[in-house]
Structure formats: structure tokens, C-alpha cells
Scaffold this motif. Structure first.
Motif, mmCIF file in Angstrom:
data_model
loop_
_atom_site.group_PDB
_atom_site.id
_atom_site.type_symbol
_atom_site.label_atom_id
_atom_site.label_comp_id
_atom_site.label_asym_id
_atom_site.label_seq_id
_atom_site.Cartn_x
_atom_site.Cartn_y
_atom_site.Cartn_z
ATOM 1 N N PRO A 26 -59.180 50.452 43.250
ATOM 2 C CA PRO A 26 -59.085 51.908 43.152
ATOM 3 C C PRO A 26 -57.643 52.430 43.080
ATOM 4 C CG PRO A 26 -60.743 51.309 44.762
ATOM 5 C CD PRO A 26 -60.055 50.030 44.354
ATOM 6 N N ARG A 27 -56.719 51.757 43.721
ATOM 7 C CA ARG A 27 -55.318 52.188 43.666
ATOM 8 C C ARG A 27 -54.766 52.021 42.241
ATOM 9 N NH1 ARG A 27 -51.902 53.644 47.469
ATOM 10 N NH2 ARG A 27 -53.318 53.012 49.124
ATOM 11 N N ILE A 28 -55.130 50.917 41.594
ATOM 12 C CA ILE A 28 -54.681 50.668 40.226
ATOM 13 C C ILE A 28 -55.353 51.663 39.280
ATOM 14 C CG2 ILE A 28 -54.492 48.954 38.383
ATOM 15 C CD1 ILE A 28 -52.935 48.333 41.073
ATOM 16 N N TYR A 31 -53.414 55.096 39.700
ATOM 17 C CA TYR A 31 -52.122 55.249 39.035
ATOM 18 C C TYR A 31 -52.169 54.874 37.562
ATOM 19 C CZ TYR A 31 -50.335 50.374 39.859
ATOM 20 O OH TYR A 31 -50.114 49.027 39.887
ATOM 21 N N GLY A 32 -53.151 54.091 37.156
ATOM 22 C CA GLY A 32 -53.340 53.828 35.735
ATOM 23 C C GLY A 32 -53.784 55.072 34.987
ATOM 24 N N THR A 33 -54.605 55.886 35.617
ATOM 25 C CA THR A 33 -55.040 57.129 34.992
ATOM 26 C C THR A 33 -53.889 58.128 34.928
ATOM 27 O OG1 THR A 33 -57.261 56.677 35.819
ATOM 28 C CG2 THR A 33 -56.848 58.898 34.994
ATOM 29 N N VAL A 34 -53.016 58.109 35.925
ATOM 30 C CA VAL A 34 -51.801 58.930 35.873
ATOM 31 C C VAL A 34 -50.942 58.492 34.684
ATOM 32 C CG1 VAL A 34 -49.643 59.501 37.074
ATOM 33 C CG2 VAL A 34 -51.814 59.484 38.333
ATOM 34 N N ASP A 35 -50.836 57.188 34.466
ATOM 35 C CA ASP A 35 -50.071 56.670 33.327
ATOM 36 C C ASP A 35 -50.674 57.158 32.013
ATOM 37 O OD1 ASP A 35 -48.116 55.068 31.997
ATOM 38 O OD2 ASP A 35 -49.556 53.423 31.846
ATOM 39 N N GLU A 36 -51.995 57.151 31.924
ATOM 40 C CA GLU A 36 -52.674 57.642 30.721
ATOM 41 C C GLU A 36 -52.343 59.118 30.483
ATOM 42 O OE1 GLU A 36 -57.233 58.198 28.982
ATOM 43 O OE2 GLU A 36 -56.922 57.152 30.878
ATOM 44 N N VAL A 66 -45.243 59.906 41.017
ATOM 45 C CA VAL A 66 -46.640 59.843 41.461
ATOM 46 C C VAL A 66 -47.141 58.403 41.384
ATOM 47 C CG1 VAL A 66 -49.013 60.549 40.932
ATOM 48 C CG2 VAL A 66 -47.166 62.241 40.853
ATOM 49 N N GLN A 67 -46.883 57.731 40.268
ATOM 50 C CA GLN A 67 -47.334 56.349 40.117
ATOM 51 C C GLN A 67 -46.703 55.445 41.176
ATOM 52 O OE1 GLN A 67 -46.795 56.447 35.545
ATOM 53 N NE2 GLN A 67 -48.038 54.644 36.006
#
Length: 177
Positions: A26-28, A31-36, A66-67
Motif C-alpha cells: 500500500p505504501r508503494i 506514492y506510485g499514484t502520486v508519481d502518476e 510527498v513521495q
């Protein structure tokens, strides 16, 4: 620094603490969605409006913070952290930009011109990043300022989309029920 390491080939990655976790952790996901979202914001720049471009550049930088914050379950004083000042800066920018706009009378359909549509798309992805971060926060410690920042960022992107569309004389459409 090499672009590839091969360390992720088995479906795991490192957190800031060097703990190995699944790429579906869930942590990935958060922050992966933040990257997107950050990548989508990049597709809107340059907008042709220096004030909007400056705001978006600042947001993109903030999203790296944030990431970093989300990637670190055990931060220390030197680690990048989202603060209440990040949230306040977004609120200030929303307030300034809102002065250009007619007050909302109803919901509006996401769209408009090319840049406005891209900003609406980025806003929707930020909302998903917020949901993923809230879900993570129910299971593990997450900086409250991160959740507040993502919530406010979706409002900022909505406002930016409206401003760009207004400047380009793109009409706002309301849904019909």
C-alpha cells in the motif's frame, strides 16, 4: 547512477529505510499514484501562462517531497517532509486564482481545452492518490500533512483547470440529471 539495477525483478522494491517490500505494498501504491499525478501535471506544462506554469512547477517539486515522505515509514529530522506550510501555500494560491473566476453555481464536467482537460485528469489521479494514502494511514503511520496536501492539491488543480479554461474562453458545462 545506473537506471537499472535488477533489484526489482522479483517484484520487490526498497523503502527509504532500505526495507524490501512488494511493489504492491500500500505504501508503494500511494506514492506510485502520486508519481502518476506528477507525470500528468508535467503534460500540462507549459500552459502559456507564466503564473500557472510557476504554480505547477512548484507543485511538481512538492510532489517529490510527498513521495519521499510516503516512502519513509520512519523519518528522522533530516528527511524531506510535507508540512502545514505546503498546505497553506496551496490554499493561498487557490484563493488568488479564484478571484479570476465566477463563483460555481453547480458541478461542472471535467474538460475544456487541452490544458484544462489535462489538469482535470491530474486532479482525478490526485484524488486516487489521496484515497490510497488514506487507506495506508489506516494501517501504518502517515504524516497527516500529506493527506491534507493531497486533498488541497485536488482543489488547486480543479481551480487551475477552471482558470486556464476561462482564460482560453472555454465554456464550463454542467451535468444534466
Amino acid at each position: 547512477m545506473k537506471i537499472y539495477t535488477g533489484r526489482g525483478d522479483a517484484g520487490e522494491t526498497d523503502l527509504r529505510t532500505m526495507e524490501r517490500v512488494s511493489k504492491t505494498d500500500p505504501r508503494i501504491e500511494a506514492y506510485g499514484t502520486v508519481d502518476e499525478a506528477n507525470a500528468l501535471i508535467g503534460t500540462a506544462r507549459p500552459t502559456g501562462y507564466p503564473d500557472v506554469d510557476e504554480t505547477l512547477a512548484g507543485i511538481q517539486n512538492d510532489l517529490h517531497v510527498v513521495q519521499a515522505d510516503l516512502a519513509n515509514p520512519d523519518p528522522d529530522a533530516e528527511d524531506p517532509r510535507v508540512t502545514d506550510e505546503h498546505v497553506a501555500a496551496l490554499e493561498d494560491r487557490i484563493d488568488v486564482l479564484s478571484e479570476e473566476l465566477a463563483p460555481l453555481q453547480s458541478f461542472i464536467l471535467p474538460g475544456g481545452g487541452e490544458v484544462g482537460s489535462r489538469l482535470h485528469h491530474a486532479r482525478a489521479v490526485v484524488r486516487r492518490a489521496e484515497r490510497r494514502t488514506v487507506a495506508l494511514a489506516r494501517e501504518e503511520p502517515v504524516d497527516e500533512a500529506v493527506v491534507a496536501y493531497l486533498n488541497r492539491l485536488s482543489d488547486a488543480l480543479f481551480t487551475l483547470a477552471r482558470v486556464v479554461n476561462a482564460r482560453e474562453e472555454e465554456p464550463e458545462e454542467s451535468p444534466t440529471y
